[in-house]
Design a protein around this motif. Sequence first.
Motif, mmCIF file in Angstrom:
data_model
loop_
_atom_site.group_PDB
_atom_site.id
_atom_site.type_symbol
_atom_site.label_atom_id
_atom_site.label_comp_id
_atom_site.label_asym_id
_atom_site.label_seq_id
_atom_site.Cartn_x
_atom_site.Cartn_y
_atom_site.Cartn_z
ATOM 1 N N SER A 96 0.823 -1.205 0.000
ATOM 2 C CA SER A 96 0.000 0.000 0.000
ATOM 3 C C SER A 96 0.858 1.256 0.000
ATOM 4 O O SER A 96 0.585 2.216 -0.731
ATOM 5 N N GLN A 99 2.409 1.884 -3.376
ATOM 6 C CA GLN A 99 1.467 2.541 -4.287
ATOM 7 C C GLN A 99 1.398 4.038 -4.022
ATOM 8 O O GLN A 99 1.393 4.862 -4.945
ATOM 9 N N ASN A 104 2.179 3.840 -8.644
ATOM 10 C CA ASN A 104 1.910 2.606 -9.385
ATOM 11 C C ASN A 104 0.809 1.805 -8.700
ATOM 12 O O ASN A 104 0.811 1.659 -7.476
ATOM 13 N N LYS A 105 -0.096 1.264 -9.469
ATOM 14 C CA LYS A 105 -1.138 0.402 -8.934
ATOM 15 C C LYS A 105 -0.669 -1.047 -8.958
ATOM 16 O O LYS A 105 -0.015 -1.478 -9.919
ATOM 17 N N VAL A 129 2.453 -5.192 -10.884
ATOM 18 C CA VAL A 129 2.283 -3.752 -11.109
ATOM 19 C C VAL A 129 1.470 -3.578 -12.394
ATOM 20 O O VAL A 129 1.805 -4.141 -13.443
#
Length: 335
Positions: A96, A99, A104-105, A129
């Motif tokens: 988390s 991110q 970046n997700k 990613v």
Amino acid sequence: MNTHESTSIPSNNKNNRGMLRLVSTKDLSRTDWLDVRKRGIGSSDSSAAIGLNPYKSPLELWLEKTNRDQGLAKPNSDDDTAPVFWGVILEPVVASQYQRRTGNKVRKVNAVLQHQEHPWMLANIDREVIGSAEVQILECKTAGINGAKLWRDGVPKYVEVQVMHQLAVTGKQAADVAVLLGGQQLEVYRIERDEILIQKLIELEQQFWRYVETDTPPPADGSDSADQALRLLYPEDNGVVTDFSEDQVLSQAYTELKQVRLSLAELGTQESVLKQRLQEAMGPTTKAVFAEGSVTWKKAKDSVALDLDALLKARPELKTLYQTSKPGSRRFLVS
């Protein structure tokens, strides 16, 4: 094995270069997951397979892959004093924060992945990613006060090997390693795909896997892990005398062992003489400072201990009531 196991199916992701999803892990029990891992070399096994893991030797890994590891101590994932516990608990936190810091997700990959050309190469990745042309994999790590020392110069070699193994299996181009140091400092490192290193890694891992396939123990490497593995592999002697006097290699090893032990004994005596010389000079003082450092000589706090001999003398029946059997171990003596 339960019904979650499936035939290897190529992924639909074009970037995966034919990567295979061997088994879904979404509802897989830990027992079944461990069973799947024994079918090949996983990313967390890779550094041990090639002799670069500071915690596990190739011989110990071989015991695991050949189902001979029942007597080895295993980390308890429910023990909150063990690093493995906090690694699992904090993995989502690290992901988390990664991110948040990078933008970046990421998402979980609930599968054991398999190399298309080398089916013994397996991988579990912490996160994928999404939507980034620069990086495709996230590896989450945690390191306590002692473990953080291994990260002083960047990603430790054994972690780099683990990530390169993941890149080899998935066909991806780059991975980020996010590590939480001491519970409060997050560092992110980028590892790019290196085809030369990957080819060498595959060759070395394949050598190890041949040991598994031929049921042949790999050479011990002098580590504590290898020592424990040998004790488990050969727990008892059979009374037979083996004559190695005509074996030049083993005879040379015996001679060198005696020489090393003699040198260690001499160095131990030398160490004691030097230490005592400094202690005599210090007398009652607490600390001595020298041109290149310092030493301290402090009294430890008094402690309270149980006088077991006195207790058993006063209550001899307790020895019978509370005695336990302790298995003997083999002693290695050189004459």
